[in-house]
Design an enzyme around this catalytic site. Structure first.
Site, PDB file in Angstrom:
ATOM      1  N   LYS A  80      45.254 101.848  60.637  1.00  0.00           N
ATOM      2  CA  LYS A  80      46.471 101.288  60.031  1.00  0.00           C
ATOM      3  C   LYS A  80      46.109 100.693  58.664  1.00  0.00           C
ATOM      4  CE  LYS A  80      50.395  98.210  61.057  1.00  0.00           C
ATOM      5  NZ  LYS A  80      50.972  97.200  61.959  1.00  0.00           N
ATOM      6  N   SER A 160      55.876  98.053  63.322  1.00  0.00           N
ATOM      7  CA  SER A 160      55.408  98.454  62.013  1.00  0.00           C
ATOM      8  C   SER A 160      54.277  99.484  62.045  1.00  0.00           C
ATOM      9  CB  SER A 160      54.908  97.221  61.261  1.00  0.00           C
ATOM     10  OG  SER A 160      53.741  96.704  61.879  1.00  0.00           O
ATOM     11  N   SER A 184      54.772  95.258  67.136  1.00  0.00           N
ATOM     12  CA  SER A 184      54.455  96.348  66.200  1.00  0.00           C
ATOM     13  C   SER A 184      53.478  97.392  66.725  1.00  0.00           C
ATOM     14  CB  SER A 184      53.907  95.770  64.887  1.00  0.00           C
ATOM     15  OG  SER A 184      54.967  95.358  64.065  1.00  0.00           O
TER      16      SER A 184
END
Lengths: 494, 100, 488
Positions: A80, A160, A184
């Protein structure tokens, strides 16, 4: 032999060790798949050379002596973009950090590297991890590999950690790191039919992860199976003296401890999670989940978490407040974007930089956070929220006197189409209604695939464990995984 | 409590975010919606409840007073520190002139 | 009580002063990072990624900084809070990389304490107690330089993240002299404790000066805060200037603005800060990157046991030894002097003679030779040896000074000096008596005159005897023998 891309992390690891394929073959196959995935917009930065470098090291280690292999030798992973990676652009999905190349490596990514893993690239995400649909990203949204049956409309992978979820679901990473502040990891895992766990707050070091809300942020793995999550989490977690909120405790051997036999375990079903307006198929899946756990030997018990309703508003005070302060460092002085104003001074530069560098949702949260901390409102909003947070934590403490784990749905709906909710912040926030309470209490929680909705989109089941008890969460997740219908992976359209 | 447009501007200024009039007008109802929604916390009886700032139940560790003990948090790396600077001169970060 | 007043047309105004002193904590590494704290390094070399507030960087507190603040609190008899917490103070400035300063607002490490000060140096027994509101620990900011470039300011983060103690006094001071005495005493205590080097030139100690004025009996007036004043003299100047300025502003009807001001050293005046923070709203909240700071009993016990004897206790001990209050105050003001003097006492010197030596004789010798008190040659052991020789009658008090001077020039030991220069005086009664007899025999006429009543001749006999013995006779013994022979 099956396609390398179809194998789980455990299968890749074992196959590599047996000699079914080399680490370089794995990395090469994944690098090709990543290269061909631009339509998904999952990768912001591709690092095929890093994946190959780790693969080469793994192959060499294996040639020398197979006992010199590390837990993740031969496994390439997606990262990420919130994790600082040395020399590799780390933008946190923001224009503000568009060119930021950290001269340092986050503890979690360094741990994965030390465990032998390679990095395929940096994965797209909502800007500064603020979002539930990946639409707040400065680099354009990630497109889910999933589509509604009979439709070509673009679907959100959730957020997210949407890039991580999409990459794992689309077979362009066997596993990926995520971060979870208020759902998330779990919501995008549910939206894309994969597994993802947020461990107990403090298990994974936050050092080198671009901060959103410090008291809530926690890294975790996203992968296709519960076992893969356990393998990754073991490598990611661990005490870090550089993080004052890192838990000083040994990392359990979660993979070894995996067992879907839940005899003697009680699974709590919180009545407050039955919320008006939840689609019937979500409720039905939840019922089904209870049955699967019963089938695995667990005893369902009804529990009460009386302050559940207040978790989301509490979260939307605390998280923006912390974010408003954490994001003050983006001022155009030392790194990142700088917008100069002709003839302007320092303060003009600040304002121009921050207005240009932050997207709308980030600004909205900074504004909310600044407001709730400001003179005259601090007690009414922030202190109040901290008190309700104490009550929410206390609810869980009491609940875990009656049960070993808690089962709920992960999200109140399946994935929605891009643009469908982006006009209404609160509707978007409600996506995390089931995920946020565990975040506020710092508890380990996991989403595992449970089935699909009427449009064929994945739905997730959510397990919450007591502090430090990731094992119960993983084991219950495994029990569901073994019983849930296997979700057909999306056909490749990209 | 309802936020006024002046408050929106004040908050934006505190947060060093430039807002056009139009942006301020757009943000006003959004912020009021969100604030109105979070105000439901007022229903919760929190008398005598200690505010929870951290979920970690352990004492804060203190590190020993040793220079550059951990390489990642050590000094003596000016090039790294300046490597992403929009403007660095003579070993300093440079910013528009500040008048004190 | 201070009778310091500012005369206006409407009356005599009382001045109310509070000081917030920022003292740099003596530590090797910074408060929340491992970078060094030493003064004077090349710009941005003592900066870690944490200090530069790179994304994802986190603070981990330095035990020594906490320990020093606790010891400082103990030294002023303050409440030590076993549970405290760090808060973030949010504001934007180019010297503040995080966009917030980690400080302590709601739960400071140290609570109320007090410091006894003597505003009149000549009268150390006339003391006043100044309350300390709190001491908290916080990060220092970086440094901005404005003169290097026509349109840019330069940022050096070397100081950024260095630990400071903010020592907040109560508004208990009423005159520049009291404020000066408070600062000097505080500095002295910090240096005794070893928690701050007190070096005001290098910025290790600086004060924010809060001043207001009022007519006696009135409510407190509006105060101004003059930031970052870095010497005792400047603090006193600021108070005087501000007090006069405020009285003028009140009487002209213009009134005093609550504001932050800067001291212009060159002009000796204060002026309002131009880059005003818009209506201070620091949005303090507990730093979520840190946990509460909890101190256990063992930690506190170590802090307490490691405290040295403090100035007040030392002063009292010296006075009890018979040293005058003034001398005791001078000896205890600086920790180095006091420690030197303690070693002098430890080496066996008698207190009053030692005090007289250290306060009156020795400074004169050192000054004349332009030798620093801290010079390696100026050992308390050497002084002790000289004082002992005086005490034993080996040398005279006058010779003591000479021995010290020669010792400083030539080195060795004072005993060597005395030996080498043949300065040892004799108390050998037989030898002296023989010389006295010779002198009296050679001056029979004068003996007659003396006995006839010319008493002033006694000094002549002493002189002649001393001369005959090349100055090495113990004058007391010479006197005794002469008296016996002439008056007996």
């Amino acid at each position: 032999m099956s396609d390398i891309l179809d194998l789980t992390i455990a299968q890749l690891r074992d196959g590599f060790r047996k000699g079914d394929f080399s680490a370089t073959e794995i990395a090469t196959r994944y690098n090709e798949a990543v290269d061909a995935s631009d339509a998904l917009n999952a990768y912001l930065e591709k690092t095929p050379e890093l994946a190959l470098e780790a693969a080469k090291a793994a192959d060499e280690a294996k040639a020398k002596a197979s006992d010199s292999l590390k837990p993740l030798s031969g496994i390439p992973l997606g990262m990420k973009d919130l994790f600082a990676t040395e020399g590799v652009t780390t933008s946190a999905g923001s224009k503000m950090l568009g060119n930021f190349k950290p001269p340092y490596e986050s503890t979690v990514s360094a741990n994965l590297k030390a465990a032998g893993a390679g990095m395929l690239g940096k994965l797209n995400m909502d800007e500064f991890a603020m979002g539930s649909s990946n639409e707040t990203c400065a680099h354009g949204p990630v497109i889910s590999p999933w589509r509604r049956e009979g439709s070509n409309a673009a679907i959100t992978p959730g957020g997210s950690s949407g890039g991580s979820a999409a990459a794992v679901a689309a077979r362009i990473a066997p596993g990926a790191t995520g971060t979870d502040t208020g759902g998330s990891i779990r919501q995008p895992a549910a939206f894309t039919g994969i597994a993802g766990i947020k461990p107990t707050y403090g298990r994974c070091s936050r050092w080198g992860i671009v901060s959103f809300a410090s008291s809530l942020d926690q890294a975790g793995p996203m992968a296709r199976t519960v076992r893969d999550c356990a393998i990754m989490l073991e490598a990611m977690a661990g005490f870090d003296p550089k993080d004052s909120t890192s838990i000083d405790a040994p990392v359990p051997q979660w993979e070894k401890g995996l067992s879907s036999d839940l005899k003697g375990k009680r699974v709590g079903i919180p009545r407050e999670y039955r919320i008006d307006g939840t689609p019937a198929e979500i409720d039905a899946l939840w019922e089904q989940g209870v049955e699967w756990l019963r089938d695995a030997g667990a005893e369902p018990v009804e529990i009460s978490l009386p302050h559940t309703k207040y978790a989301l508003p509490t979260y939307y005070i605390i998280a923006p407040a912390e974010a408003s302060s954490n994001l003050a460092r983006y001022d155009g002085v030392r790194y990142g974007l700088r917008e100069k104003v002709e003839g302007g001074g320092l303060h003009d530069m600040y304002k121009a930089t921050r207005s240009e560098g932050f997207g709308d949702e980030v600004k909205r949260r900074i504004m909310i956070g600044t407001y709730v901390l400001s003179a005259g409102f601090y007690d009414a909003y922030f202190t109040k929220a901290q008190k309700v947070r104490a009550l929410i934590k206390q609810d869980f403490r009491k609940a875990f006197e009656q049960c070993d784990m808690i089962l709920t749905p992960t999200a109140p709906s399946a994935a929605f189409g891009l643009g469908e909710k982006s006009d209404d912040p609160i509707a978007m926030y409600l996506n995390d209604v089931f995920a946020v309470p565990a975040s506020l209490a710092g508890l380990p929680a996991m989403s595992v695939p449970g089935g699909v909705d009427k449009d064929g989109l994945p739905l997730g089941l959510h397990l919450i464990g007591n502090e430090m008890d990731e094992q119960s969460v993983l084991n219950a997740g495994l029990a569901i995984e073994e019983r849930a219908p296997s979700i057909e992976l999306p056909g490749k359209w990209w | 409590m309802s936020v006024t447009i002046e408050q929106v501007r004040h908050i934006a200024n505190l947060a060093r975010i430039h807002l056009s009039d139009e942006q301020a007008e757009t943000l006003l109802p959004e912020l009021n919606n969100i604030l109105g929604w979070v105000e439901q916390l007022g229903e919760v009886d929190t008398d005598g409840v200690e505010p929870l700032a951290t979920v970690i139940d352990q004492q804060m560790r203190l590190r020993e007073d040793v220079i550059n003990a951990i390489p990642e948090t050590a000094g003596n790396r000016r090039d790294d520190v300046l490597s992403n600077a929009p403007e660095a001169q003579h070993g300093f970060f440079a910013v528009p002139k500040v008048i004190e | 009580m201070s009778d310091y007043r500012i005369k206006g047309q409407k009356g005599s105004y009382e001045v109310v002063i509070g000081l917030e002193v920022h003292a740099q904590v003596t530590s090797q590494a910074k408060l929340f990072s491992g970078a060094a704290t030493a003064f004077g390094a090349e710009p941005n070399t003592q900066v870690s990624l944490v200090d530069a507030a790179m994304p994802g960087m986190l603070p981990v507190p330095n035990r020594e900084c906490i320990r020093q603040a606790v010891r400082t609190g103990m030294a002023i008899d303050a409440q030590i809070n076993k549970w405290s917490r760090f808060d973030r103070k949010n504001y934007f400035y180019a010297d503040l990389p995080q966009g917030y300063q980690i400080s302590q607002l709601y739960h400071p490490l140290v609570g109320e304490g007090e410091i006894e000060v003597a505003p009149d140096e000549k009268n150390p027994d006339a003391t006043k107690t100044i309350g300390v509101e709190r001491i908290h620990v916080e990060q220092d900011a970086g440094k901005l330089m404005h003169d290097q470039h026509p349109t840019m300011s330069y940022v050096d983060l070397n100081r950024c993240g260095v630990a400071l103690m903010e020592i907040v006094s109560k508004p208990d001071m009423r005159s520049p002299a009291e404020a000066g005495a408070y600062l000097r005493k505080l500095r002295s205590i910090l240096r005794y404790v070893g928690s701050c080097d007190g070096n005001m030139e290098e910025g290790s100690m600086r004060a924010d000066v809060n001043v207001s004025v009022r007519l006696p009996g009135e409510e407190l007036g509006t105060r101004t805060e003059t930031k970052n004043v870095n010497s005792v003299r400047f603090v006193m100047q600021v108070i005087e200037h501000e007090a006069k300025r405020q009285v003028k502003a009140i009487e002209s009807g213009e009134g005093v603005q609550q504001e932050t001001r800067l001291f212009d050293v060159a002009k000796g005046v204060t002026r309002p800060l131009r880059s005003k923070e818009d209506a201070h709203d620091y949005r303090y909240f507990p730093d979520p990157d840190l946990l509460p700071l909890e101190l256990d009993d063992a930690f506190l016990a170590e802090c307490r046991e490691s405290l040295p004897e403090l100035p007040d206790a030392k002063l009292k001990r010296y006075e009890d030894l018979g040293i005058t209050p003034y001398n005791a105050a001078v000896l205890t003001a600086e920790v180095e002097t006091a420690n030197w003097f303690d070693r002098l006492l430890d080496a066996g010197a008698e207190a009053k003679a030692a005090s007289n030596w250290a306060n009156s004789v020795l400074p004169g010798i050192l000054n004349a030779k332009e030798i620093d008190f801290s010079d390696a040659r100026n050992t308390p052991e050497a002084s002790a040896a000289i004082l002992k020789m005086v005490d034993d009658g080996d040398i005279s008090k006058g010779q003591a000074k000479e021995v010290m001077e020669l010792y400083l020039d030539e080195g060795g030991s004072p005993a060597d000096i005395v030996e080498k220069h043949g300065m040892k005086q004799t108390s050998d009664t037989g030898a002296i008596e023989a010389e006295v007899d010779k002198v009296l025999a050679a001056n029979a006429d004068k003996v007659e005159q003396y006995k006839g009543g010319k008493q002033a001749l006694f000094g002549f006999f002493v002189g002649q005897t001393m001369k005959a013995m090349r100055g090495q006779a113990n004058p007391q013994v010479v006197n005794q023998i002469l008296r016996a022979k002439l008056d007996g």
